[in-house]
Design a protein around this motif. Structure first.
Motif, PDB file in Angstrom:
ATOM      1  N   GLY A  70       8.647   9.203   4.057  1.00 23.24           N
ATOM      2  CA  GLY A  70       8.868   8.064   3.489  1.00 23.24           C
ATOM      3  C   GLY A  70      10.299   7.765   3.353  1.00 23.24           C
ATOM      4  N   THR A  71      10.856   6.771   3.073  1.00 23.10           N
ATOM      5  CA  THR A  71      12.021   6.557   2.853  1.00 23.10           C
ATOM      6  C   THR A  71      12.558   5.963   1.759  1.00 23.10           C
ATOM      7  OG1 THR A  71      12.085   4.601   4.397  1.00 23.10           O
ATOM      8  CG2 THR A  71      12.999   6.493   5.537  1.00 23.10           C
ATOM      9  N   GLY A  72      11.601   5.087   1.079  1.00 19.58           N
ATOM     10  CA  GLY A  72      12.149   4.156   0.166  1.00 19.58           C
ATOM     11  C   GLY A  72      12.039   4.713  -1.233  1.00 19.58           C
ATOM     12  N   GLY A  73      10.698   5.011  -1.551  1.00 19.73           N
ATOM     13  CA  GLY A  73      10.464   5.498  -2.896  1.00 19.73           C
ATOM     14  C   GLY A  73       9.924   4.322  -3.671  1.00 19.73           C
ATOM     15  N   MET A  74       9.849   4.749  -4.860  1.00 23.74           N
ATOM     16  CA  MET A  74       9.485   3.335  -5.801  1.00 23.74           C
ATOM     17  C   MET A  74      10.547   2.361  -5.928  1.00 23.74           C
ATOM     18  SD  MET A  74       6.837   2.183  -7.263  1.00 23.74           S
ATOM     19  CE  MET A  74       5.667   3.713  -6.688  1.00 23.74           C
ATOM     20  N   ARG A  75      11.718   2.940  -5.934  1.00 27.13           N
ATOM     21  CA  ARG A  75      12.837   2.052  -6.096  1.00 27.13           C
ATOM     22  C   ARG A  75      12.892   0.938  -5.225  1.00 27.13           C
ATOM     23  NH1 ARG A  75      17.753   5.434  -6.529  1.00 27.13           N
ATOM     24  NH2 ARG A  75      16.249   6.068  -8.254  1.00 27.13           N
ATOM     25  N   THR A  76      12.478   1.175  -4.008  1.00 27.38           N
ATOM     26  CA  THR A  76      12.681   0.144  -2.986  1.00 27.38           C
ATOM     27  C   THR A  76      11.454  -0.700  -3.118  1.00 27.38           C
ATOM     28  OG1 THR A  76      11.705   1.220  -1.386  1.00 27.38           O
ATOM     29  CG2 THR A  76      14.040   1.052  -1.334  1.00 27.38           C
ATOM     30  N   MET A 110      12.295   3.090 -14.222  1.00 25.41           N
ATOM     31  CA  MET A 110      11.267   4.041 -14.272  1.00 25.41           C
ATOM     32  C   MET A 110      11.185   4.658 -12.609  1.00 25.41           C
ATOM     33  SD  MET A 110       8.351   1.644 -15.830  1.00 25.41           S
ATOM     34  CE  MET A 110       8.544   0.990 -17.558  1.00 25.41           C
ATOM     35  N   ALA A 111      11.671   3.990 -11.623  1.00 27.78           N
ATOM     36  CA  ALA A 111      11.651   4.440 -10.348  1.00 27.78           C
ATOM     37  C   ALA A 111      12.413   5.391  -9.998  1.00 27.78           C
ATOM     38  CB  ALA A 111      11.849   3.168  -9.284  1.00 27.78           C
ATOM     39  N   GLY A 112      11.798   6.451  -9.338  1.00 32.62           N
ATOM     40  CA  GLY A 112      12.614   7.581  -8.599  1.00 32.62           C
ATOM     41  C   GLY A 112      12.758   7.415  -7.007  1.00 32.62           C
ATOM     42  N   GLY A 113      13.217   8.236  -6.175  1.00 32.24           N
ATOM     43  CA  GLY A 113      13.221   8.217  -4.866  1.00 32.24           C
ATOM     44  C   GLY A 113      11.727   8.386  -4.259  1.00 32.24           C
ATOM     45  N   SER A 114      11.955   8.561  -2.818  1.00 32.09           N
ATOM     46  CA  SER A 114      10.848   9.031  -2.258  1.00 32.09           C
ATOM     47  C   SER A 114      10.150  10.275  -2.545  1.00 32.09           C
ATOM     48  CB  SER A 114      11.112   8.835  -0.514  1.00 32.09           C
ATOM     49  OG  SER A 114       9.925   9.194   0.068  1.00 32.09           O
ATOM     50  N   GLY A 115       8.921  10.303  -2.478  1.00 27.50           N
ATOM     51  CA  GLY A 115       8.156  11.719  -3.026  1.00 27.50           C
ATOM     52  C   GLY A 115       7.982  12.543  -1.566  1.00 27.50           C
ATOM     53  N   SER A 116       8.171  12.194  -0.553  1.00 30.37           N
ATOM     54  CA  SER A 116       7.806  12.915   0.660  1.00 30.37           C
ATOM     55  C   SER A 116       9.127  12.867   1.634  1.00 30.37           C
ATOM     56  CB  SER A 116       6.768  12.450   1.381  1.00 30.37           C
ATOM     57  OG  SER A 116       6.892  11.133   1.968  1.00 30.37           O
ATOM     58  N   SER A 117       8.845  13.758   2.810  1.00 32.18           N
ATOM     59  CA  SER A 117       9.811  13.599   4.036  1.00 32.18           C
ATOM     60  C   SER A 117       9.825  12.501   4.890  1.00 32.18           C
ATOM     61  CB  SER A 117       9.634  14.850   4.629  1.00 32.18           C
ATOM     62  OG  SER A 117       8.629  15.011   5.244  1.00 32.18           O
ATOM     63  N   ALA A 120       0.723  -1.115   0.061  1.00 31.31           N
ATOM     64  CA  ALA A 120       0.297  -0.075   0.018  1.00 31.31           C
ATOM     65  C   ALA A 120       0.827   1.150  -0.040  1.00 31.31           C
ATOM     66  CB  ALA A 120      -0.802  -0.052   1.157  1.00 31.31           C
ATOM     67  N   SER A 121       0.879   1.979  -1.082  1.00 27.27           N
ATOM     68  CA  SER A 121       1.558   3.349  -1.039  1.00 27.27           C
ATOM     69  C   SER A 121       0.911   4.698  -1.047  1.00 27.27           C
ATOM     70  CB  SER A 121       2.509   3.143  -2.527  1.00 27.27           C
ATOM     71  OG  SER A 121       3.354   4.150  -2.341  1.00 27.27           O
ATOM     72  N   ASP A 122       1.601   5.625  -1.317  1.00 25.12           N
ATOM     73  CA  ASP A 122       0.891   6.908  -1.465  1.00 25.12           C
ATOM     74  C   ASP A 122       0.587   7.256  -2.986  1.00 25.12           C
ATOM     75  OD1 ASP A 122       3.241   7.557  -2.255  1.00 25.12           O
ATOM     76  OD2 ASP A 122       3.661   9.068  -0.896  1.00 25.12           O
ATOM     77  N   ILE A 123       0.929   6.211  -3.504  1.00 25.24           N
ATOM     78  CA  ILE A 123       0.639   6.351  -5.269  1.00 25.24           C
ATOM     79  C   ILE A 123      -0.071   5.127  -5.720  1.00 25.24           C
ATOM     80  CG2 ILE A 123       2.984   5.508  -6.119  1.00 25.24           C
ATOM     81  CD1 ILE A 123       2.687   8.241  -7.748  1.00 25.24           C
TER      82      ILE A 123
END
Ligand code: ADP
Ligand code: VHF
Length: 391
Positions: free
Chosen positions: A222-228, A213-220, A180-183
């Motif tokens: 979260g830590t992983g972003g899409m890459r993790t 396709m994956a960048g890093g985290s979108g917020s302060s 479950a993500s924020d996206i």
């Protein structure tokens, strides 16, 4: 997120049937940027967990949010910045409130399970964690797993519960990893940066193109972003577990999941969980020890779905520890199977030829009635069959 991105239709599809899933919930869903924990999004996810349980399915939750909760408790006194000891202190402070949040949303008891990647690399601790989680599920308790941030130095630097969730999925033999993500999906590029990015419904393989396709985290928080998340999907796929990524902010997506429908991205697997497991059993380095079994055990093992019980063991040679991968050989020393042994060489020696019900009397304790459980065993036939997927 840009308006262009929100206009994109998120693909909906049927999820393959599953019996046990790991659900990963990130900090962004539990705490608004910089704020404390709120049940806002967790509520629908807790509803999904309970509805799954009522339908006879099991869910293990992997939840972040301890650092965010700790920070909110200290308010203005909270240390700022990414200093490791400070984050560890915040996590220690926030673990209990994070668990309390899930307990407030769950009609069943909630259990806290703190793990480090190290625990999962060490075979003995891995087996103990697996036994604990299996027991919690059997007790109809909701296990809530998080990293043991206090001791997980490198892991907290990565701070990555996505990868932890993938490892837990393999640990508990899950059929499905839910993130479950924020996206709401994996996009062809980070949609916060690229308004032309489009959501993907299904990913067949984690190729370098997909990983790019994956960048890093979108917020302060979260830590992983899409890459993790993609790393986690790759790890789960290697263990034969497919991954479903969806938005935890969208109640409809959580409700759809209850009905077996995914609004998000499905990461397919090339081999089944069993094939992946047999493949691993075949290729992983075995301990130097061997278990010699009698004819009856050879027949039972090669005949299909039997475990190796103490009664079929004749002898043991060499050394191995509980949890090691060990070769099983017949009276002539020919290999019959390989498997993860529940007992060390000294213990197996003492149990050789005995009945399973005597294990406790012989050793004074028991790790279970099997020397090697059938789920942890690849016979020669399995080895030959799975060899074909090698090419
Ligand atoms: N290709 C991509 N598709 C979707 N999201 C992406 C992509 N690349 C980067 N992201 C970013 O990853 C974020 C999700 O990761 P993160 O904020 O760490 O969430 P969580 O707290 O759920 O772990 C998204 O909000 C998005 O900004
Ligand atoms: N273990 C840490 C969070 C680590 C983490 O992976 O966070 P996230 O990227 O929000 O899933 C915590 O509980 O705050």
């Amino acid at each position: 997120m840009s308006g262009a991105m929100q206009a994109q239709a998120i693909p909906e599809q049927a999820l393959p049937a599953w019996r046990r899933a790991v659900l990963k919930v990130g900090s962004n869903l539990l705490a608004a940027d910089g704020g404390g924990l709120t049940p806002h999004y967790a509520k629908a996810l807790a509803g999904f967990i309970q509805a799954s349980r009522d339908a006879g399915r099991q869910v293990v939750l992997v939840s972040s949010g301890a650092v965010a909760a700790g920070r909110a408790q200290l308010r203005a006194h909270a240390p700022s910045g990414g200093d490791l000891a400070a984050r560890q202190a915040l996590a220690a402070l926030g673990q209990a409130p994070m668990i309390a949040l899930w307990q407030s949303l769950s009609p069943r008891p909630v259990a806290q399970v703190l793990l480090t990647h190290d625990d999962l690399r060490n075979r003995r601790r891995y087996l103990n964690a697996r036994a604990t989680l299996r027991e919690l599920l059997a007790l109809d308790v909701l296990p809530v797993v998080n990293e043991n941030d206090t001791v997980a130095v490198d892991e907290l630097k990565l701070g990555d519960n996505d990868n932890l969730a993938a490892i837990v999925a393999a640990l508990v033999d899950a059929d499905l990893l839910l993130i479950a993500s924020d996206i709401d999906a994996l996009y062809t590029a980070d949609p916060r940066r690229d308004p032309t990015a489009v959501p993907l419904g299904r990913v067949e393989a984690l190729t370098p193109e997909v990983l790019a396709m994956a960048g890093g985290s979108g917020s302060s928080v979260g830590t992983g972003g899409m890459r993790t998340k993609l790393e986690a999907a790759a790890k789960a796929a290697a263990a034969g577990v497919p991954t479903a990524l969806f938005s935890g902010r969208n109640e409809d997506a959580a409700r759809a999941l209850v009905h077996g429908r995914l609004r998000g991205t499905y990461f397919a697997v090339a081999r089944s969980r069993m094939q992946a497991r047999k493949y691993w059993l075949r290729h992983a380095p075995a301990a130097p020890g061997r278990i010699h079994v009698d004819e009856g055990a050879v027949r039972a093992l090669t005949g299909g779905r039997a475990s190796l019980l103490p009664g079929g063991v004749r002898d043991v040679s060499g050394e191995f520890h509980r949890g090691d991968l060990v070769e099983i050989v017949d009276a002539a020393g020919h290999p019959v199977a390989r498997g993860l042994c529940q007992y060390g060489d000294g213990e197996v020696r003492r149990l050789a030829g005995r009945h399973s019900r005597d294990i406790e009397a012989v050793l004074g304790y028991s790790y279970g009635s099997e020397i090697v459980h059938r789920d942890d065993l690849a016979t020669l036939a399995d080895i030959e069959t799975t060899g074909e997927i090698d090419a």
